[in-house]
Motif scaffolding. Structure first.
Motif, PDB file in Angstrom:
ATOM      1  N   PHE A  95       0.829  -1.207   0.000  1.00 14.93           N
ATOM      2  CA  PHE A  95       0.000   0.000   0.000  1.00 14.93           C
ATOM      3  C   PHE A  95       0.866   1.259   0.000  1.00 14.93           C
ATOM      4  O   PHE A  95       0.599   2.219  -0.733  1.00 14.93           O
ATOM      5  CB  PHE A  95      -0.928   0.013   1.218  1.00 14.93           C
ATOM      6  N   ILE A  96       1.900   1.256   0.838  1.00 19.62           N
ATOM      7  CA  ILE A  96       2.761   2.436   0.925  1.00 19.62           C
ATOM      8  C   ILE A  96       3.488   2.674  -0.394  1.00 19.62           C
ATOM      9  O   ILE A  96       3.580   3.807  -0.881  1.00 19.62           O
ATOM     10  CB  ILE A  96       3.753   2.291   2.090  1.00 19.62           C
ATOM     11  N   LEU A  97       3.990   1.603  -1.005  1.00 17.32           N
ATOM     12  CA  LEU A  97       4.676   1.743  -2.283  1.00 17.32           C
ATOM     13  C   LEU A  97       3.720   2.239  -3.370  1.00 17.32           C
ATOM     14  O   LEU A  97       4.085   3.079  -4.200  1.00 17.32           O
ATOM     15  CB  LEU A  97       5.306   0.416  -2.701  1.00 17.32           C
ATOM     16  N   ALA A  98       2.490   1.746  -3.342  1.00 10.85           N
ATOM     17  CA  ALA A  98       1.477   2.229  -4.287  1.00 10.85           C
ATOM     18  C   ALA A  98       1.236   3.725  -4.084  1.00 10.85           C
ATOM     19  O   ALA A  98       1.093   4.492  -5.054  1.00 10.85           O
ATOM     20  CB  ALA A  98       0.174   1.454  -4.112  1.00 10.85           C
ATOM     21  N   GLY A  99       1.194   4.163  -2.837  1.00  7.32           N
ATOM     22  CA  GLY A  99       1.029   5.575  -2.545  1.00  7.32           C
ATOM     23  C   GLY A  99       2.188   6.402  -3.070  1.00  7.32           C
ATOM     24  O   GLY A  99       1.994   7.512  -3.585  1.00  7.32           O
ATOM     25  N   LEU A 100       3.393   5.870  -2.975  1.00  2.00           N
ATOM     26  CA  LEU A 100       4.570   6.593  -3.458  1.00  2.00           C
ATOM     27  C   LEU A 100       4.547   6.728  -4.984  1.00  2.00           C
ATOM     28  O   LEU A 100       4.908   7.781  -5.530  1.00  2.00           O
ATOM     29  CB  LEU A 100       5.851   5.885  -2.998  1.00  2.00           C
ATOM     30  N   ILE A 129      -3.786   6.655   1.416  1.00  2.00           N
ATOM     31  CA  ILE A 129      -3.376   5.324   0.953  1.00  2.00           C
ATOM     32  C   ILE A 129      -2.450   4.669   1.966  1.00  2.00           C
ATOM     33  O   ILE A 129      -2.569   3.476   2.272  1.00  2.00           O
ATOM     34  CB  ILE A 129      -2.686   5.426  -0.422  1.00  2.00           C
ATOM     35  N   MET A 130      -1.533   5.453   2.508  1.00  2.00           N
ATOM     36  CA  MET A 130      -0.584   4.913   3.486  1.00  2.00           C
ATOM     37  C   MET A 130      -1.279   4.511   4.782  1.00  2.00           C
ATOM     38  O   MET A 130      -0.923   3.502   5.403  1.00  2.00           O
ATOM     39  CB  MET A 130       0.521   5.927   3.759  1.00  2.00           C
ATOM     40  N   LEU A 131      -2.276   5.282   5.195  1.00  3.34           N
ATOM     41  CA  LEU A 131      -3.043   4.908   6.381  1.00  3.34           C
ATOM     42  C   LEU A 131      -3.776   3.587   6.161  1.00  3.34           C
ATOM     43  O   LEU A 131      -3.889   2.762   7.082  1.00  3.34           O
ATOM     44  CB  LEU A 131      -4.043   6.004   6.742  1.00  3.34           C
ATOM     45  N   ALA A 132      -4.267   3.370   4.945  1.00  4.85           N
ATOM     46  CA  ALA A 132      -4.905   2.092   4.628  1.00  4.85           C
ATOM     47  C   ALA A 132      -3.897   0.954   4.776  1.00  4.85           C
ATOM     48  O   ALA A 132      -4.224  -0.127   5.282  1.00  4.85           O
ATOM     49  CB  ALA A 132      -5.479   2.122   3.212  1.00  4.85           C
ATOM     50  N   LEU A 187      -1.276   0.992   6.782  1.00  8.33           N
ATOM     51  CA  LEU A 187      -1.011   0.822   8.209  1.00  8.33           C
ATOM     52  C   LEU A 187      -2.155   0.087   8.897  1.00  8.33           C
ATOM     53  O   LEU A 187      -1.938  -0.653   9.859  1.00  8.33           O
ATOM     54  CB  LEU A 187      -0.784   2.182   8.866  1.00  8.33           C
ATOM     55  N   ALA A 188      -3.376   0.273   8.383  1.00  4.58           N
ATOM     56  CA  ALA A 188      -4.511  -0.470   8.934  1.00  4.58           C
ATOM     57  C   ALA A 188      -4.333  -1.964   8.723  1.00  4.58           C
ATOM     58  O   ALA A 188      -4.799  -2.779   9.533  1.00  4.58           O
ATOM     59  CB  ALA A 188      -5.805   0.016   8.286  1.00  4.58           C
ATOM     60  N   CYS A 189      -3.653  -2.342   7.637  1.00  3.25           N
ATOM     61  CA  CYS A 189      -3.378  -3.764   7.383  1.00  3.25           C
ATOM     62  C   CYS A 189      -2.428  -4.349   8.427  1.00  3.25           C
ATOM     63  O   CYS A 189      -2.364  -5.573   8.597  1.00  3.25           O
ATOM     64  CB  CYS A 189      -2.781  -3.936   5.991  1.00  3.25           C
ATOM     65  N   ALA A 190      -1.673  -3.481   9.094  1.00  5.58           N
ATOM     66  CA  ALA A 190      -0.745  -3.937  10.139  1.00  5.58           C
ATOM     67  C   ALA A 190      -1.443  -4.116  11.486  1.00  5.58           C
ATOM     68  O   ALA A 190      -0.844  -4.639  12.425  1.00  5.58           O
ATOM     69  CB  ALA A 190       0.407  -2.954  10.283  1.00  5.58           C
ATOM     70  N   GLY A 191      -2.699  -3.665  11.589  1.00  2.29           N
ATOM     71  CA  GLY A 191      -3.444  -3.830  12.834  1.00  2.29           C
ATOM     72  C   GLY A 191      -4.077  -2.540  13.307  1.00  2.29           C
ATOM     73  O   GLY A 191      -3.614  -1.440  12.974  1.00  2.29           O
TER      74      GLY A 191
END
Length: 321
Positions: free
Chosen positions: A42-47, A201-204, A206-210
């Motif tokens: 997700f983070i890479l997609a955001g970048l 997008i990055m928050l999404a 981070l949500a995957c991490a818990g």
């Protein structure tokens, strides 16, 4: 624990060729101290959504730093968890943002990634006895030195770097639009990007991490906004996330990674998030006379100091491995 050194000699990278790519993807997530593949994706997609240059150099930086660590025989456990890639990810972004898209930037990114690997190993050795980890210090040192020295070399320097925040300018009025933009930009500015949708997008991711991770990212962002506004920081810079991204990282580090989930620890994490916001202005002012960059130094110094104090403060508890 995330960002902790591991001593195993062999790991997934020895058994599965695709594990190299998985380790690199985890390296992107480890900028936010999270090793989950989906978080990194997700983070890479955001970048990449922030622009192809940002996405390309984030990807190259992570791949190159992971590869250099593998070539130098770094611990396979840390490699597989992405702990050798995150500083390279940030270094690639910082160099293309400061030096522009030129052949020299590719060369310096490769050199910088190797240096990040060496410095990560050195800091792991030095900080290990104190129960601390390098965090993003290798990125800050390597990128800071390269960007600071670049104007001296005609084949490298092609223009002025992005402006450094000036904590003494601007007004203190703030609108609802400024607030919600700041909330998301605080998250994206961890990666040197000012974009509310990239932060979303990055928050999404981070949500995957818990739940705990994304909650503390959000709380850190809010704490950064409140502290910056209370101190009278310029509205434009609050809205752009300049004053809040370190608070996001401190919130995740102390609230969701290194400390146990207790009430005292929660208050300590919020205190740290606010503290890093004030420290951002101080470090920016310190670097300004010679053109240095703040990067994530406020997060690093705040987290190191507060974690080092934990063994002497009985009401605070470190997280168990």
């Amino acid at each position: 624990m995330t960002h902790a050194a591991e001593n195993g000699k062999r790991g997934p990278l020895d058994r599965e060729p695709l594990a190299y790519l998985a380790a690199a993807l985890r390296g992107v997530g480890q900028v936010d101290l999270q090793p989950q593949l989906l978080t990194g994706a997700f983070i890479l997609a955001g970048l990449w959504a922030a622009g192809w240059k940002v996405g390309l150099f984030a990807t190259l930086g992570t791949l190159l730093s992971t590869a250099s660590a593998y070539a130098l025989g770094a611990d396979r456990g840390s490699l597989s968890r992405g702990l050798q890639g995150y500083s390279g990810c940030l270094t690639g972004i910082a160099l293309v943002g400061s030096l522009g898209h030129h052949p020299a930037t590719y060369v310096l990114t490769a050199v910088g990634c190797v240096l990040c690997t060496v410095l990560t190993a050195a800091l792991t050795t030095l900080l290990g006895p104190y129960g601390l980890t390098p965090l993003t210090a290798p990125f800050c040192v390597v990128s800071g030195v390269i960007v600071l020295g670049a104007p001296s070399f005609a084949r490298i320097w092609h223009g002025a770097p992005a402006p450094v925040a000036d904590p003494t300018s601007g007004d203190t009025g703030i609108t609802f639009s400024d607030l919600w933009h700041a909330f998301f930009a605080n998250v994206s500015q961890v990666f040197l990007v000012d974009s509310w949708y990239v932060g979303l997008i990055m928050l999404a991711g981070l949500a995957c991490a818990g739940v705990r991770v994304v909650l503390w990212a959000a709380l850190g962002s809010v704490a950064g906004i409140v502290a910056a506004w209370a101190l009278g920081a310029p509205t434009a810079q609050i809205s752009a996330g300049i004053y809040g991204y370190n608070a996001v990282l401190v919130g995740i580090a102390l609230g969701a990674v290194f400390l146990a989930g207790t009430g005292w620890n929660a208050g300590y994490a919020l205190f740290g998030a606010g503290l890093s916001t004030g420290l951002t202005a101080a470090i920016t002012s310190f670097f300004a006379p010679f053109g240095g960059h703040t990067f994530t130094w406020p997060f690093i110094l705040t987290t190191w100091a507060l974690l080092a104090a934990v063994p002497q403060l009985p009401r605070l508890r470190a997280a168990t491995a």
